[in-house]
Design an enzyme around this catalytic site. Structure first.
Site, PDB file in Angstrom:
ATOM      1  N   HIS A  17       0.840  -1.201   0.000  1.00  0.00           N
ATOM      2  CA  HIS A  17       0.000   0.000   0.000  1.00  0.00           C
ATOM      3  C   HIS A  17       0.881   1.259   0.000  1.00  0.00           C
ATOM      4  O   HIS A  17       0.618   2.215  -0.736  1.00  0.00           O
ATOM      5  CB  HIS A  17      -0.882   0.065   1.259  1.00  0.00           C
ATOM      6  CG  HIS A  17      -1.910  -1.017   1.378  1.00  0.00           C
ATOM      7  ND1 HIS A  17      -2.005  -1.839   2.472  1.00  0.00           N
ATOM      8  CD2 HIS A  17      -2.906  -1.409   0.547  1.00  0.00           C
ATOM      9  CE1 HIS A  17      -3.016  -2.675   2.322  1.00  0.00           C
ATOM     10  NE2 HIS A  17      -3.581  -2.448   1.168  1.00  0.00           N
ATOM     11  N   LYS A  41     -18.096  -7.343   8.199  1.00  0.00           N
ATOM     12  CA  LYS A  41     -16.774  -7.942   7.968  1.00  0.00           C
ATOM     13  C   LYS A  41     -16.001  -8.046   9.278  1.00  0.00           C
ATOM     14  O   LYS A  41     -16.079  -7.150  10.119  1.00  0.00           O
ATOM     15  CB  LYS A  41     -15.999  -7.058   6.970  1.00  0.00           C
ATOM     16  CG  LYS A  41     -15.180  -7.855   5.979  1.00  0.00           C
ATOM     17  CD  LYS A  41     -14.692  -6.969   4.851  1.00  0.00           C
ATOM     18  CE  LYS A  41     -13.320  -7.396   4.380  1.00  0.00           C
ATOM     19  NZ  LYS A  41     -12.801  -6.539   3.310  1.00  0.00           N
ATOM     20  N   ARG A  90      -1.711  -5.832  -8.394  1.00  0.00           N
ATOM     21  CA  ARG A  90      -0.582  -6.739  -8.163  1.00  0.00           C
ATOM     22  C   ARG A  90      -0.431  -7.754  -9.270  1.00  0.00           C
ATOM     23  O   ARG A  90       0.662  -8.178  -9.595  1.00  0.00           O
ATOM     24  CB  ARG A  90      -0.785  -7.498  -6.840  1.00  0.00           C
ATOM     25  CG  ARG A  90      -0.546  -6.645  -5.629  1.00  0.00           C
ATOM     26  CD  ARG A  90      -1.090  -7.304  -4.405  1.00  0.00           C
ATOM     27  NE  ARG A  90      -2.534  -7.228  -4.414  1.00  0.00           N
ATOM     28  CZ  ARG A  90      -3.290  -7.350  -3.337  1.00  0.00           C
ATOM     29  NH1 ARG A  90      -2.740  -7.620  -2.179  1.00  0.00           N
ATOM     30  NH2 ARG A  90      -4.592  -7.250  -3.417  1.00  0.00           N
ATOM     31  N   SER A 127      -2.474  -7.810   2.790  1.00  0.00           N
ATOM     32  CA  SER A 127      -2.879  -7.779   4.195  1.00  0.00           C
ATOM     33  C   SER A 127      -3.239  -9.194   4.657  1.00  0.00           C
ATOM     34  O   SER A 127      -2.972  -9.568   5.796  1.00  0.00           O
ATOM     35  CB  SER A 127      -4.082  -6.855   4.372  1.00  0.00           C
ATOM     36  OG  SER A 127      -3.743  -5.546   3.998  1.00  0.00           O
TER      37      SER A 127
END
Ligand code: ADP
Length: 150
Positions: A17, A41, A90, A127
């Site tokens: 990030h 979440k 990515r 993450s």
């Protein structure tokens, strides 16, 4: 004024990030790091912790601000008069996933999403992997900025 929103969970922020955010700085007058709050979440780090990680990581960057939002990202962008969404890519999987979101967001709002491809050596960071390594007692220090190490 060119204002971009970089939305994410940042659970926790990684050097992947940080790479995208720092490289976006010359492109915009302001970059708003926006943690999307999703009540359904489960997160490893609380909202307060994730906010503190972002604030501490970028405390010396006047162009960066940090906040939270609920609801649609495009509605938040309109609310703060940001014309761009910033995202990182990515790999091809990210591209396919992000493409559909970016196209939907554009149709809904006319807000453009700009993508930066991760720098070489950064694309393996996520993450999810950091959380997995943390839970299992592995060394995660090479994947996160200093505030997350403490
Ligand atoms: P979300 O929960 O919305 O996926 P994340 O916090 O996981 O939010 O990611 C926010 C953005 O950062 C996404 O665009 C993601 O593709 C990007 N990103 C995450 N890790 C990397 C990395 N290592 N290199 C480039 N972009 C990354």
């Amino acid at each position: 004024m060119k204002k971009a929103v970089f939305p994410g969970s940042f659970d926790p922020i990684t050097l992947g990030h940080v790479d995208i955010i720092k490289r976006a700085l010359p492109l915009f007058d302001q970059v708003v790091l926006a943690i999307g709050v999703n009540a359904d979440k489960k997160y490893m780090f609380s909202l307060e912790e994730r906010l503190a990680f972002l604030n501490d990581t970028f405390q010396d960057q006047p162009k960066i601000s940090v906040t939270t939002y609920t609801g649609l990202t495009v509605d938040f962008c309109k609310q703060i008069q940001a014309s761009y969404i910033l995202r990182g890519l990515r790999n091809a999987m990210d591209l396919e996933f992000e493409k559909a979101i970016a196209q939907t967001n554009y149709k809904m709002s006319g807000i453009e999403t700009l993508f930066l491809i991760s720098s070489s050596g950064m694309a393996h960071m996520s993450s999810t992997i950091v959380r997995d390594v943390m839970r299992n007692g592995g060394d995660y220090h090479f994947m996160v900025p200093d505030p997350v190490k403490k």
